[in-house]
Motif scaffolding. Structure first.
Motif, PDB file in Angstrom:
ATOM      1  N   VAL A 194      12.536 -10.850   0.979  1.00  0.00           N
ATOM      2  CA  VAL A 194      13.416  -9.863   0.697  1.00  0.00           C
ATOM      3  C   VAL A 194      12.505  -9.015  -0.379  1.00  0.00           C
ATOM      4  CG1 VAL A 194      15.443  -9.405  -0.842  1.00  0.00           C
ATOM      5  CG2 VAL A 194      15.495 -11.355   0.595  1.00  0.00           C
ATOM      6  N   TRP A 195      11.907  -9.676  -1.401  1.00  0.00           N
ATOM      7  CA  TRP A 195      10.929  -8.917  -2.414  1.00  0.00           C
ATOM      8  C   TRP A 195      10.075  -7.857  -1.392  1.00  0.00           C
ATOM      9  CZ3 TRP A 195       6.331  -7.655  -3.735  1.00  0.00           C
ATOM     10  CH2 TRP A 195       6.164  -7.014  -5.069  1.00  0.00           C
ATOM     11  N   LEU A 196       9.275  -8.413  -0.720  1.00  0.00           N
ATOM     12  CA  LEU A 196       8.350  -7.930   0.294  1.00  0.00           C
ATOM     13  C   LEU A 196       8.923  -6.554   1.190  1.00  0.00           C
ATOM     14  CD1 LEU A 196       6.092 -10.729   1.466  1.00  0.00           C
ATOM     15  CD2 LEU A 196       5.430  -8.996  -0.176  1.00  0.00           C
ATOM     16  N   VAL A 197      10.104  -7.075   1.764  1.00  0.00           N
ATOM     17  CA  VAL A 197      10.635  -5.902   2.385  1.00  0.00           C
ATOM     18  C   VAL A 197      10.984  -4.758   1.651  1.00  0.00           C
ATOM     19  CG1 VAL A 197      13.057  -5.343   3.773  1.00  0.00           C
ATOM     20  CG2 VAL A 197      11.875  -7.490   4.355  1.00  0.00           C
ATOM     21  N   HIS A 198      11.405  -4.820   0.417  1.00  0.00           N
ATOM     22  CA  HIS A 198      11.865  -3.654  -0.411  1.00  0.00           C
ATOM     23  C   HIS A 198      10.734  -3.066  -1.169  1.00  0.00           C
ATOM     24  CE1 HIS A 198      15.899  -5.414   0.201  1.00  0.00           C
ATOM     25  NE2 HIS A 198      16.290  -4.412   0.012  1.00  0.00           N
ATOM     26  N   ASN A 199       9.761  -3.840  -1.340  1.00  0.00           N
ATOM     27  CA  ASN A 199       8.367  -3.142  -1.950  1.00  0.00           C
ATOM     28  C   ASN A 199       7.050  -3.019  -1.111  1.00  0.00           C
ATOM     29  OD1 ASN A 199       9.432  -3.586  -5.027  1.00  0.00           O
ATOM     30  ND2 ASN A 199      10.138  -5.042  -3.960  1.00  0.00           N
ATOM     31  N   ASN A 200       7.477  -3.334   0.208  1.00  0.00           N
ATOM     32  CA  ASN A 200       6.228  -3.011   1.151  1.00  0.00           C
ATOM     33  C   ASN A 200       5.533  -1.944   1.147  1.00  0.00           C
ATOM     34  OD1 ASN A 200       4.515  -3.245   3.495  1.00  0.00           O
ATOM     35  ND2 ASN A 200       6.217  -2.147   4.688  1.00  0.00           N
ATOM     36  N   ALA A 201       6.093  -0.581   1.184  1.00  0.00           N
ATOM     37  CA  ALA A 201       5.753   0.668   1.103  1.00  0.00           C
ATOM     38  C   ALA A 201       4.924   0.956  -0.240  1.00  0.00           C
ATOM     39  CB  ALA A 201       6.605   1.804   1.410  1.00  0.00           C
ATOM     40  N   THR A 202       5.411   0.667  -1.345  1.00  0.00           N
ATOM     41  CA  THR A 202       5.027   0.907  -2.677  1.00  0.00           C
ATOM     42  C   THR A 202       3.649   0.067  -2.962  1.00  0.00           C
ATOM     43  OG1 THR A 202       7.263   1.479  -3.517  1.00  0.00           O
ATOM     44  CG2 THR A 202       5.201   1.071  -5.275  1.00  0.00           C
ATOM     45  N   VAL A 203       3.802  -1.152  -2.629  1.00  0.00           N
ATOM     46  CA  VAL A 203       2.479  -2.174  -2.803  1.00  0.00           C
ATOM     47  C   VAL A 203       1.418  -1.665  -1.984  1.00  0.00           C
ATOM     48  CG1 VAL A 203       1.814  -4.360  -2.158  1.00  0.00           C
ATOM     49  CG2 VAL A 203       3.897  -3.965  -3.360  1.00  0.00           C
ATOM     50  N   MET A 204       1.662  -1.374  -0.632  1.00  0.00           N
ATOM     51  CA  MET A 204       0.471  -0.881   0.163  1.00  0.00           C
ATOM     52  C   MET A 204      -0.039   0.479  -0.264  1.00  0.00           C
ATOM     53  SD  MET A 204      -0.082  -3.334   1.957  1.00  0.00           S
ATOM     54  CE  MET A 204      -1.729  -2.604   2.346  1.00  0.00           C
ATOM     55  N   ALA A 205       0.943   1.465  -0.612  1.00  0.00           N
ATOM     56  CA  ALA A 205       0.297   2.798  -0.953  1.00  0.00           C
ATOM     57  C   ALA A 205      -0.549   2.778  -2.105  1.00  0.00           C
ATOM     58  CB  ALA A 205       1.569   3.670  -1.256  1.00  0.00           C
ATOM     59  N   VAL A 206      -0.195   2.105  -3.252  1.00  0.00           N
ATOM     60  CA  VAL A 206      -1.170   1.888  -4.502  1.00  0.00           C
ATOM     61  C   VAL A 206      -2.422   1.190  -4.100  1.00  0.00           C
ATOM     62  CG1 VAL A 206      -1.426   0.691  -6.802  1.00  0.00           C
ATOM     63  CG2 VAL A 206       0.792   1.846  -6.032  1.00  0.00           C
ATOM     64  N   LEU A 207      -2.445   0.054  -3.187  1.00  0.00           N
ATOM     65  CA  LEU A 207      -3.337  -0.699  -2.864  1.00  0.00           C
ATOM     66  C   LEU A 207      -4.422   0.168  -2.159  1.00  0.00           C
ATOM     67  CD1 LEU A 207      -4.908  -3.359  -2.540  1.00  0.00           C
ATOM     68  CD2 LEU A 207      -3.697  -3.759  -0.499  1.00  0.00           C
ATOM     69  N   LEU A 208      -3.792   0.711  -0.985  1.00  0.00           N
ATOM     70  CA  LEU A 208      -4.795   1.756  -0.020  1.00  0.00           C
ATOM     71  C   LEU A 208      -5.395   2.822  -1.098  1.00  0.00           C
ATOM     72  CD1 LEU A 208      -2.543   1.816   2.886  1.00  0.00           C
ATOM     73  CD2 LEU A 208      -4.433   0.258   2.610  1.00  0.00           C
ATOM     74  N   LEU A 209      -4.620   3.276  -1.874  1.00  0.00           N
ATOM     75  CA  LEU A 209      -5.247   4.447  -2.850  1.00  0.00           C
ATOM     76  C   LEU A 209      -6.463   4.105  -3.502  1.00  0.00           C
ATOM     77  CD1 LEU A 209      -4.608   7.450  -3.549  1.00  0.00           C
ATOM     78  CD2 LEU A 209      -3.223   6.390  -5.519  1.00  0.00           C
ATOM     79  N   VAL A 210      -6.266   3.192  -4.024  1.00  0.00           N
ATOM     80  CA  VAL A 210      -7.448   2.481  -4.928  1.00  0.00           C
ATOM     81  C   VAL A 210      -8.500   2.101  -3.973  1.00  0.00           C
ATOM     82  CG1 VAL A 210      -8.140   0.455  -6.372  1.00  0.00           C
ATOM     83  CG2 VAL A 210      -5.884   1.632  -6.538  1.00  0.00           C
ATOM     84  N   ILE A 211      -8.354   1.250  -3.045  1.00  0.00           N
ATOM     85  CA  ILE A 211      -9.393   1.039  -1.975  1.00  0.00           C
ATOM     86  C   ILE A 211      -9.928   2.179  -1.534  1.00  0.00           C
ATOM     87  CG2 ILE A 211     -10.263  -0.486  -0.317  1.00  0.00           C
ATOM     88  CD1 ILE A 211      -8.093  -2.453  -0.636  1.00  0.00           C
ATOM     89  N   GLY A 212      -9.114   3.111  -0.987  1.00  0.00           N
ATOM     90  CA  GLY A 212      -9.684   4.494  -0.286  1.00  0.00           C
ATOM     91  C   GLY A 212     -10.802   4.999  -1.427  1.00  0.00           C
ATOM     92  N   PHE A 213     -10.415   5.180  -2.821  1.00  0.00           N
ATOM     93  CA  PHE A 213     -11.270   5.986  -3.607  1.00  0.00           C
ATOM     94  C   PHE A 213     -12.520   5.278  -3.848  1.00  0.00           C
ATOM     95  CE2 PHE A 213      -7.638   8.652  -5.011  1.00  0.00           C
ATOM     96  CZ  PHE A 213      -8.214  10.074  -4.545  1.00  0.00           C
ATOM     97  N   VAL A 214     -12.408   3.792  -3.853  1.00  0.00           N
ATOM     98  CA  VAL A 214     -13.845   3.104  -4.042  1.00  0.00           C
ATOM     99  C   VAL A 214     -14.530   3.052  -2.982  1.00  0.00           C
ATOM    100  CG1 VAL A 214     -14.343   0.633  -4.110  1.00  0.00           C
ATOM    101  CG2 VAL A 214     -12.524   1.160  -5.236  1.00  0.00           C
ATOM    102  N   LEU A 215     -14.049   3.243  -1.614  1.00  0.00           N
ATOM    103  CA  LEU A 215     -14.960   3.414  -0.432  1.00  0.00           C
ATOM    104  C   LEU A 215     -15.700   4.680  -0.630  1.00  0.00           C
ATOM    105  CD1 LEU A 215     -12.950   1.946   2.486  1.00  0.00           C
ATOM    106  CD2 LEU A 215     -15.129   0.976   1.379  1.00  0.00           C
ATOM    107  N   ILE A 216     -14.892   5.644  -0.654  1.00  0.00           N
ATOM    108  CA  ILE A 216     -15.255   7.062  -0.987  1.00  0.00           C
ATOM    109  C   ILE A 216     -16.545   7.326  -2.103  1.00  0.00           C
ATOM    110  CG2 ILE A 216     -15.014   9.519  -1.624  1.00  0.00           C
ATOM    111  CD1 ILE A 216     -11.998   9.161  -0.354  1.00  0.00           C
ATOM    112  N   GLY A 217     -16.338   6.516  -3.201  1.00  0.00           N
ATOM    113  CA  GLY A 217     -17.287   6.292  -4.334  1.00  0.00           C
ATOM    114  C   GLY A 217     -18.692   5.989  -3.684  1.00  0.00           C
TER     115      GLY A 217
END
Length: 223
Positions: A194-217
């Protein structure tokens, strides 16, 4: 080898905390064919991760380094492109967040989980690990990092093994725990779902944002 493991660790964690595969695994655990379907799903998930990172490691290892020991422009460009792809996915995830008080929409294939067998579970696990755009980009990023490090074959195998174990852990742990303690794990797994269903988009957005900038760096630093 230690520095390479450190570099791929965030990428492995990025795959590991992907909510959708964990939700799928939990739904399978609560389905009528829980045991066979989940073992198939877990095996498909592990094989998918292993295949994706291995393919990109092999491809990256044969690319030219650009003429010096320090500069690797081709690998840098690849990392920048992969990082930009992750930023794009982060934006999509953020924009897909459900409105307050509404239930988020889940993939239609989840409604068919109750009818799946071990073979279909394996196929689903493989697709989510190796073909899903987010996991494919993370696996490709790990492969580029491993392949460009100039490690011997034995060390490459160890690093890929470490990456696969960490990336697969979030699906493996609930599956194994439920198979060992089915009655005790039902309620906690349902609460987690239930928690993952309601927070899936937020968790993944923050995670992908951080990793994306790390890879670009890292890509920029390769020039």
């Amino acid at each position: 080898m230690g520095s390479v493991i450190g570099a791929i660790l965030p990428l492995a964690i990025g795959i590991a905390i992907s909510p959708i595969p964990i939700i799928a695994a939990i739904l399978m655990l609560l389905s009528p064919k829980a045991r066979g379907t989940n073992i198939g799903f877990l095996l498909g998930w592990i094989v998918g991760i292993l295949v994706a990172v291995t393919i990109f490691t092999l491809v990256s290892s044969v690319l030219p380094d650009g003429g010096s020991d320090e500069s690797k422009p081709i690998h840098g460009i690849i990392q920048i492109v992969l990082g930009a792809g992750l930023l794009f996915l982060a934006l999509r995830q953020w924009r897909s967040r459900p409105e307050p008080g509404t239930d988020p929409a889940l993939p239609k294939w989840m409604s068919a989980i109750d009818t799946m067998n071990a073979g279909k579970g394996f196929g689903l696990g493989f697709l989510l690990a190796a073909v899903n755009p987010k996991n494919l980009l993370l696996g490709a990023s790990a492969g580029v990092t491993i392949g460009s490090a100039g490690l011997p074959v034995g060390s490459i195998a160890v690093v890929i093994g470490v990456f696969t174990v960490i990336a697969a852990a979030s699906v493996a742990i609930p599956v194994i725990a439920y198979l060992v303690f089915p009655k005790q794990m039902s309620a906690p797994l349902e609460s987690l779902r239930v928690w993952l269903v309601h927070n899936n988009a937020t968790v993944m957005a923050v995670l992908l944002l951080v990793i994306g900038f790390v890879l670009i760096g890292k890509g920029i630093a390769s020039f």
